[in-house]
Design a protein around this motif. Structure first.
Motif, PDB file in Angstrom:
ATOM      1  N   TYR A   7     -10.897  -0.266 -25.742  1.00  0.00           N
ATOM      2  CA  TYR A   7     -10.764   1.080 -26.298  1.00  0.00           C
ATOM      3  C   TYR A   7     -12.010   1.930 -26.040  1.00  0.00           C
ATOM      4  O   TYR A   7     -11.922   3.111 -25.665  1.00  0.00           O
ATOM      5  CB  TYR A   7     -10.491   0.968 -27.802  1.00  0.00           C
ATOM      6  CG  TYR A   7     -10.693   2.226 -28.605  1.00  0.00           C
ATOM      7  CD1 TYR A   7      -9.988   3.398 -28.323  1.00  0.00           C
ATOM      8  CD2 TYR A   7     -11.590   2.258 -29.675  1.00  0.00           C
ATOM      9  CE1 TYR A   7     -10.166   4.547 -29.081  1.00  0.00           C
ATOM     10  CE2 TYR A   7     -11.772   3.394 -30.436  1.00  0.00           C
ATOM     11  CZ  TYR A   7     -11.065   4.538 -30.125  1.00  0.00           C
ATOM     12  OH  TYR A   7     -11.240   5.681 -30.858  1.00  0.00           O
ATOM     13  N   LEU A   8     -13.200   1.352 -26.193  1.00  0.00           N
ATOM     14  CA  LEU A   8     -14.452   2.118 -26.106  1.00  0.00           C
ATOM     15  C   LEU A   8     -14.941   2.319 -24.678  1.00  0.00           C
ATOM     16  O   LEU A   8     -15.600   3.326 -24.394  1.00  0.00           O
ATOM     17  CB  LEU A   8     -15.545   1.419 -26.915  1.00  0.00           C
ATOM     18  CG  LEU A   8     -15.353   1.364 -28.436  1.00  0.00           C
ATOM     19  CD1 LEU A   8     -16.509   0.604 -29.078  1.00  0.00           C
ATOM     20  CD2 LEU A   8     -15.250   2.770 -29.011  1.00  0.00           C
ATOM     21  N   THR A   9     -14.643   1.403 -23.786  1.00  0.00           N
ATOM     22  CA  THR A   9     -15.213   1.450 -22.436  1.00  0.00           C
ATOM     23  C   THR A   9     -14.988   2.772 -21.716  1.00  0.00           C
ATOM     24  O   THR A   9     -15.927   3.313 -21.103  1.00  0.00           O
ATOM     25  CB  THR A   9     -14.679   0.277 -21.596  1.00  0.00           C
ATOM     26  OG1 THR A   9     -15.103  -0.955 -22.204  1.00  0.00           O
ATOM     27  CG2 THR A   9     -15.204   0.342 -20.175  1.00  0.00           C
ATOM     28  N   PRO A  10     -13.786   3.386 -21.748  1.00  0.00           N
ATOM     29  CA  PRO A  10     -13.607   4.668 -21.039  1.00  0.00           C
ATOM     30  C   PRO A  10     -14.490   5.793 -21.569  1.00  0.00           C
ATOM     31  O   PRO A  10     -14.744   6.767 -20.869  1.00  0.00           O
ATOM     32  CB  PRO A  10     -12.119   4.989 -21.264  1.00  0.00           C
ATOM     33  CG  PRO A  10     -11.483   3.679 -21.583  1.00  0.00           C
ATOM     34  CD  PRO A  10     -12.517   2.904 -22.332  1.00  0.00           C
ATOM     35  N   PHE A  11     -14.959   5.654 -22.821  1.00  0.00           N
ATOM     36  CA  PHE A  11     -15.763   6.715 -23.420  1.00  0.00           C
ATOM     37  C   PHE A  11     -17.265   6.480 -23.269  1.00  0.00           C
ATOM     38  O   PHE A  11     -18.058   7.374 -23.554  1.00  0.00           O
ATOM     39  CB  PHE A  11     -15.430   6.856 -24.909  1.00  0.00           C
ATOM     40  CG  PHE A  11     -13.991   7.190 -25.184  1.00  0.00           C
ATOM     41  CD1 PHE A  11     -13.474   8.431 -24.863  1.00  0.00           C
ATOM     42  CD2 PHE A  11     -13.148   6.250 -25.759  1.00  0.00           C
ATOM     43  CE1 PHE A  11     -12.149   8.740 -25.118  1.00  0.00           C
ATOM     44  CE2 PHE A  11     -11.827   6.539 -26.008  1.00  0.00           C
ATOM     45  CZ  PHE A  11     -11.321   7.791 -25.684  1.00  0.00           C
ATOM     46  N   ARG A  29     -25.343  -0.715 -25.204  1.00  0.00           N
ATOM     47  CA  ARG A  29     -25.239  -1.298 -26.546  1.00  0.00           C
ATOM     48  C   ARG A  29     -23.793  -1.651 -26.904  1.00  0.00           C
ATOM     49  O   ARG A  29     -23.447  -1.766 -28.075  1.00  0.00           O
ATOM     50  CB  ARG A  29     -25.778  -0.300 -27.573  1.00  0.00           C
ATOM     51  CG  ARG A  29     -27.228   0.086 -27.398  1.00  0.00           C
ATOM     52  CD  ARG A  29     -27.603   1.248 -28.321  1.00  0.00           C
ATOM     53  NE  ARG A  29     -27.473   0.925 -29.725  1.00  0.00           N
ATOM     54  CZ  ARG A  29     -27.540   1.832 -30.710  1.00  0.00           C
ATOM     55  NH1 ARG A  29     -27.717   3.112 -30.419  1.00  0.00           N
ATOM     56  NH2 ARG A  29     -27.399   1.466 -31.963  1.00  0.00           N
ATOM     57  N   MET A  30     -22.966  -1.862 -25.897  1.00  0.00           N
ATOM     58  CA  MET A  30     -21.542  -2.063 -26.147  1.00  0.00           C
ATOM     59  C   MET A  30     -21.278  -3.219 -27.107  1.00  0.00           C
ATOM     60  O   MET A  30     -20.398  -3.124 -27.975  1.00  0.00           O
ATOM     61  CB  MET A  30     -20.807  -2.281 -24.829  1.00  0.00           C
ATOM     62  CG  MET A  30     -19.289  -2.416 -24.984  1.00  0.00           C
ATOM     63  SD  MET A  30     -18.501  -0.962 -25.767  1.00  0.00           S
ATOM     64  CE  MET A  30     -18.583   0.227 -24.430  1.00  0.00           C
ATOM     65  N   ASP A  31     -22.005  -4.323 -26.982  1.00  0.00           N
ATOM     66  CA  ASP A  31     -21.794  -5.458 -27.891  1.00  0.00           C
ATOM     67  C   ASP A  31     -22.008  -5.047 -29.343  1.00  0.00           C
ATOM     68  O   ASP A  31     -21.265  -5.468 -30.239  1.00  0.00           O
ATOM     69  CB  ASP A  31     -22.743  -6.609 -27.535  1.00  0.00           C
ATOM     70  CG  ASP A  31     -22.358  -7.295 -26.236  1.00  0.00           C
ATOM     71  OD1 ASP A  31     -21.205  -7.096 -25.785  1.00  0.00           O
ATOM     72  OD2 ASP A  31     -23.204  -8.012 -25.672  1.00  0.00           O
ATOM     73  N   GLU A  32     -23.034  -4.231 -29.571  1.00  0.00           N
ATOM     74  CA  GLU A  32     -23.329  -3.768 -30.931  1.00  0.00           C
ATOM     75  C   GLU A  32     -22.238  -2.835 -31.436  1.00  0.00           C
ATOM     76  O   GLU A  32     -21.809  -2.927 -32.596  1.00  0.00           O
ATOM     77  CB  GLU A  32     -24.687  -3.058 -30.934  1.00  0.00           C
ATOM     78  CG  GLU A  32     -25.202  -2.716 -32.308  1.00  0.00           C
ATOM     79  CD  GLU A  32     -26.569  -2.048 -32.258  1.00  0.00           C
ATOM     80  OE1 GLU A  32     -27.118  -1.765 -33.327  1.00  0.00           O
ATOM     81  OE2 GLU A  32     -27.080  -1.800 -31.138  1.00  0.00           O
ATOM     82  N   LEU A  87     -19.824  -3.812 -34.727  1.00  0.00           N
ATOM     83  CA  LEU A  87     -19.838  -3.007 -35.953  1.00  0.00           C
ATOM     84  C   LEU A  87     -18.645  -2.059 -36.077  1.00  0.00           C
ATOM     85  O   LEU A  87     -18.501  -1.388 -37.092  1.00  0.00           O
ATOM     86  CB  LEU A  87     -21.137  -2.197 -36.026  1.00  0.00           C
ATOM     87  CG  LEU A  87     -22.391  -3.004 -36.333  1.00  0.00           C
ATOM     88  CD1 LEU A  87     -23.628  -2.133 -36.192  1.00  0.00           C
ATOM     89  CD2 LEU A  87     -22.319  -3.613 -37.717  1.00  0.00           C
ATOM     90  N   PHE A  88     -17.836  -1.958 -35.025  1.00  0.00           N
ATOM     91  CA  PHE A  88     -16.707  -1.021 -35.063  1.00  0.00           C
ATOM     92  C   PHE A  88     -15.873  -1.232 -36.329  1.00  0.00           C
ATOM     93  O   PHE A  88     -15.595  -2.351 -36.718  1.00  0.00           O
ATOM     94  CB  PHE A  88     -15.826  -1.243 -33.825  1.00  0.00           C
ATOM     95  CG  PHE A  88     -14.671  -0.286 -33.732  1.00  0.00           C
ATOM     96  CD1 PHE A  88     -14.836   0.963 -33.178  1.00  0.00           C
ATOM     97  CD2 PHE A  88     -13.416  -0.636 -34.211  1.00  0.00           C
ATOM     98  CE1 PHE A  88     -13.767   1.846 -33.099  1.00  0.00           C
ATOM     99  CE2 PHE A  88     -12.357   0.235 -34.140  1.00  0.00           C
ATOM    100  CZ  PHE A  88     -12.527   1.483 -33.586  1.00  0.00           C
ATOM    101  N   ASP A 137      -7.405   9.419 -27.859  1.00  0.00           N
ATOM    102  CA  ASP A 137      -7.964  10.484 -27.023  1.00  0.00           C
ATOM    103  C   ASP A 137      -9.438  10.745 -27.288  1.00  0.00           C
ATOM    104  O   ASP A 137     -10.043  11.633 -26.699  1.00  0.00           O
ATOM    105  CB  ASP A 137      -7.180  11.785 -27.231  1.00  0.00           C
ATOM    106  CG  ASP A 137      -7.259  12.294 -28.667  1.00  0.00           C
ATOM    107  OD1 ASP A 137      -7.591  11.487 -29.565  1.00  0.00           O
ATOM    108  OD2 ASP A 137      -6.990  13.492 -28.886  1.00  0.00           O
ATOM    109  N   ARG A 138     -10.045   9.968 -28.171  1.00  0.00           N
ATOM    110  CA  ARG A 138     -11.465  10.168 -28.489  1.00  0.00           C
ATOM    111  C   ARG A 138     -11.992   8.918 -29.187  1.00  0.00           C
ATOM    112  O   ARG A 138     -11.221   8.174 -29.813  1.00  0.00           O
ATOM    113  CB  ARG A 138     -11.657  11.384 -29.395  1.00  0.00           C
ATOM    114  CG  ARG A 138     -10.999  11.249 -30.763  1.00  0.00           C
ATOM    115  CD  ARG A 138     -11.025  12.567 -31.516  1.00  0.00           C
ATOM    116  NE  ARG A 138     -10.478  12.459 -32.857  1.00  0.00           N
ATOM    117  CZ  ARG A 138      -9.180  12.471 -33.136  1.00  0.00           C
ATOM    118  NH1 ARG A 138      -8.308  12.593 -32.156  1.00  0.00           N
ATOM    119  NH2 ARG A 138      -8.753  12.371 -34.380  1.00  0.00           N
ATOM    120  N   PRO A 139     -13.292   8.674 -29.110  1.00  0.00           N
ATOM    121  CA  PRO A 139     -13.879   7.564 -29.857  1.00  0.00           C
ATOM    122  C   PRO A 139     -14.174   8.016 -31.282  1.00  0.00           C
ATOM    123  O   PRO A 139     -14.849   9.022 -31.492  1.00  0.00           O
ATOM    124  CB  PRO A 139     -15.178   7.284 -29.087  1.00  0.00           C
ATOM    125  CG  PRO A 139     -15.554   8.608 -28.524  1.00  0.00           C
ATOM    126  CD  PRO A 139     -14.278   9.360 -28.258  1.00  0.00           C
TER     127      PRO A 139
END
Length: 810
Positions: free
Chosen positions: A277-281, A291-294, A298-299, A339-341
């Motif tokens: 979900y987050l990678t495209p943003f 910092r993707m792991d973080e 915490l998501f 459509d957004r993070p």
């Protein structure tokens, strides 16, 4: 990630206790739960194992000191003290500790203590009295008979503690006493200066007795008290206490671990879905990719939430864990937007602050709330970019929260940059992904646009931007009410000032330049179409009455006047055929308000300076736009036009306009103001133009000042044998020079006038080109035709015709 995925589908949400109280550890039904639910990060495990346990142990090689556990409200101080005190009291609890390193490390203290847990917040007794009374009661329950001397009879506190521990050791020779104190900072802050010095003295002595006795002291505080400015007035006493205490810090990473491990625990599959979900943003932000792991761990809490939360100082206890838990409970059943993070970021905490009426008792928080409410109201009511309004409101909340993170100084000029706001709030605007260029820069540009629009909307009030650092911050002292200043000035404006403001709006609508033909007078050369002949006539546009205008040279065909609506001039209307008067008669309160505000803003701006001057100019432009909009919308009924004594509003005059000109004016009333003025004036002055030039040719294309040179050139090139364009044919045909496709001046009234003039020059002469032009440029000769301004067109074309034909009149 699949669509319609809910937040609750992406985490293993586990609620936590709202408040962990140290005294709960004394209740058997709560004790096991406290130990089993305490989550320990690797870093925290290292500190417990290497710093805290050795201090509590009886290892003689260690320089034993008192222990202070330091962490903000809600970070788990009480929970940690409860767990360690339970293990120290009963070794059976050690295997329940969730971190294996800590479970192993606590062996030296497990079951080695009798534990006394107390809370001192809100108490007014001296610290010595609190501790000695509690210890006496504690010892009595254990069957140990010992009473401390009263303070007025105490000769040496350390001797009394040695006597106490000796009495304790007789009954419990292999154990020690562990005194655990909570709410300790609250107690110290409540003490007067002389009381505090005495309390710190006993605290130092307690730290000293731990060196040689089996007495241990642990207290929880909300900040590192030895470095705190709050206790600078007793710095020397604090320094001496510091020498006998070890501080164990619970930092942001420890809280972050607890949040991710308990509140936001995730399976490997859930983590993969969040990452997807987050990678495209990630490309839109400065460090999300790194910092993707973080972010995943915490998501949906933004990693920077806790960093900001930690910096906030409140008089009310607000636990980070409980606040995040409440935010999570509110969104568990909501769909994750695709459509957004979307994260729980630190600006959302502002709603929690506003909902707590108790916090308004804090003067700093009350002031920030007041300013925030003003800014939020302005954006809600007047923000001109509706699509960006949600982002603007989030930014204002973020600046309010940030204002409370500056260590108690709410006036210090620091805050986040636009890039920091973008990243820390994960701001996003749908559509940015379609823009060319670098994604993060595109989004940053949008955030900067929003910040500029916010500053404009609030007139620069209460928000400042540092020119050096590009930081935005709430400027609580920047409280100039520009609107009130303008409103006050508007009440005292003269009619002359209002007229000047009115003319400024008309100048914009009429598209007048700043280049005045006669400096000091608002008069411009102006063109109107002679609609019957499709040619522009030259005249003057004047703001004012006929008796105020200069003697205009050269003389032209007409005058269009806009008469002052407030300070009405006195003059005689002689019903001249070359004068058209426009008067604003349909004034209403809206227009008067826009007009007076515009005039007032300009008036104040003329004496203001710096940022205030720019703000007043900006507001003046806003009022001008509002006034111009009103004029354009109301023009048909608001203006009265007078010509040769006849008065009608625009709407009534338009009824006499041809179908062609009606189409030019448009289908509705919101049409170009200048076009309306030009068409109506041209209609009224039509007979005036006929009287000036009754035999002037009629063109099939519009001949204007702008295209005249081109039309002449096309006609001359056609006469010289070049391509005959549509424009060239239109000119030659209007001059009656065409017989079908052939150029023949025989039937042209204009050519015949030239021939007659040439014949009068002398029989048998051949005129060269310059002589022809001399003849045809004789204005008096063409007086019957009354060509006036367009002599250059007629003369040049006819002269070219005669020259090219090498006319011989012999």
């Amino acid at each position: 990630m699949p669509t319609n995925m809910k937040y609750g589908d992406l985490i293993q949400f586990e609620q936590i206790e709202s408040v962990i109280q140290l005294l709960d550890a004394g209740r058997p039904d709560e004790a096991k739960k406290l130990v089993a639910t305490y989550v320990i990060s690797d870093d925290m495990a290292e500190r417990i194992s290497k710093l805290m346990v050795p201090q509590l142990s009886f290892d003689e090689s260690v320089d034993h000191k008192g222990v202070l556990i330091v962490g903000n409200y809600g970070t788990g101080k009480s929970h940690l003290m409860s767990v360690l005190s339970l293990v120290a009291e009963d070794a059976a609890y050690a295997p329940m500790i969730r971190h294996p390193k800590v479970a192993e490390a606590v062996a030296p203290i497990a079951g080695r203590f009798k534990v006394l847990r107390i809370e001192v917040g809100g108490l007014q007794m001296p610290l010595r009295q609190i501790i000695t009374l509690q210890l006496e009661r504690f010892l009595e329950k254990l069957g140990v008979d010992y009473t401390f001397p009263t303070a007025d009879k105490e000769l040496n506190n350390k001797d009394s503690f040695e006597e106490m521990m000796a009495a304790f050791g007789e009954k419990f020779p292999d154990q020690g006493v562990l005194l655990v104190v909570d709410e300790f900072l609250e107690y110290l802050q409540s003490r007067r200066d002389h009381e505090l010095v005495q309390d710190l003295a006993i605290l130092r002595q307690i730290g000293e007795v731990t060196k040689h006795l089996k007495f241990r002291f642990v207290a929880g505080v909300q900040e590192a008290i030895f470095d705190s400015v709050r206790f600078q007035h007793v710095a020397d006493s604090m320094r001496r206490v510091n020498e006998r205490f070890t501080q164990i810090l619970i930092d942001r990473q420890d809280v972050s671990f607890v949040v991710s491990a308990r509140l936001l625990k995730k399976t490997a599959d859930q983590q993969n879905k969040i990452r997807e979900y987050l990678t495209p943003f990630a490309k839109f932000y400065g460090s999300m990719n790194e910092r993707m792991d973080e972010y995943v761990r915490l998501f949906p809490v933004h990693p920077d939430y806790l960093k900001t939360f930690e910096q906030i100082h409140f008089t009310e206890k607000r636990g980070a864990l409980k606040t995040i838990e409440s935010a999570m409970l509110a969104i568990l059943d909501q769909d994750v937007p695709t459509d957004r993070p979307q994260f729980i970021s630190y600006e959302s905490f502002w709603n929690t602050i506003k909902a707590n009426s108790v916090l308004r008792a804090d003067p700093n928080i009350k002031e920030v709330m007041r300013v925030s409410e003003v800014l939020e109201s302005r954006v809600q009511q007047a923000f001109t970019r509706p699509a960006y309004k949600p982002m603007a409101l989030r930014v204002i909340n973020a600046l309010a929260v940030n204002r409370l993170t500056t260590g108690g100084d709410i006036y210090i000029p620091i805050g986040p940059t636009a890039a920091e706001l973008r990243d820390a709030l994960c701001l996003f605007q749908p559509g940015v992904e379609d823009m060319p260029g670098e994604p993060a820069e595109n989004l940053l540009s949008m955030v900067q646009t929003v910040m500029r629009e916010v500053l404009k909307t609030v007139n620069g009030q209460f928000i400042s931007k540092s020119q050096d650092t590009e930081q935005y911050y709430l400027d609580l002292k920047k409280d100039i009410d520009y609107d009130a200043q303008i409103e006050k000035r508007a009440e005292a404006l003269s009619d002359d000032a209002l007229d000047r403001a009115y003319y400024s709006a008309v100048k914009v609508l009429m598209e007048c330049s700043d280049d005045l033909r006669y400096p000091g007078f608002q008069i411009w050369q102006y063109q109107l179409e002679w609609q019957e002949r499709r040619v522009e006539r030259m005249g003057y546009l004047f703001f004012g009455a006929p008796n105020d205008r200069p003697t205009a040279q050269p003389e032209r065909d007409f005058y269009v006047y806009f008469i002052q609506p407030f300070d009405k001039p006195k003059f005689s209307d002689n019903s001249l055929s070359d004068e058209v008067f426009f008067r604003l008669t349909g004034l209403d309160d809206d227009f008067k308000r826009h007009l007076s505000s515009y005039a007032a803003a300009l008036d104040i701006a003329s004496t203001a300076s710096g940022g205030a001057k720019a703000i007043y100019h900006s507001k003046a432009q806003d009022f001008l736009r509002a006034m111009s909009k009103w004029l354009q919308e109301k023009q048909m009924t608001a203006f009265e036009i007078t010509y040769q004594g006849k008065k009608k509003n625009l709407q009534d005059w338009v009824k006499g306009v041809s179908l062609r000109d009606r189409a030019r004016l448009g289908a509705d009333e919101r049409i170009n103001f200048r076009d309306v003025v030009s068409v109506i004036s041209g209609l009224l002055l039509g007979q005036r133009f006929v009287d000036l030039a009754p035999e002037y040719p009629a063109f099939s294309v519009l001949v204007t000042e702008a295209n005249r040179k081109q039309l002449i050139g096309n006609a001359l090139r056609a006469l010289a044998g070049g391509t005959r364009t549509k424009d060239a044919a239109a000119i030659l045909d209007a001059l009656e020079l065409l017989d079908g496709d052939r150029v023949d001046p025989a039937n042209s009234r204009f050519a015949q006038e030239v021939l007659n003039r040439l014949k009068a020059k002398g029989h048998g002469q051949v005129l060269n080109h310059s002589e022809l032009l001399s003849v045809t440029s004789d204005v008096e000769y063409f007086a019957p035709i009354k060509y006036r301004l367009e002599s250059d067109l007629l003369v040049t074309v006819l002269g070219g015709l005669m020259s090219n034909r090498a006319v011989d009149f012999a």
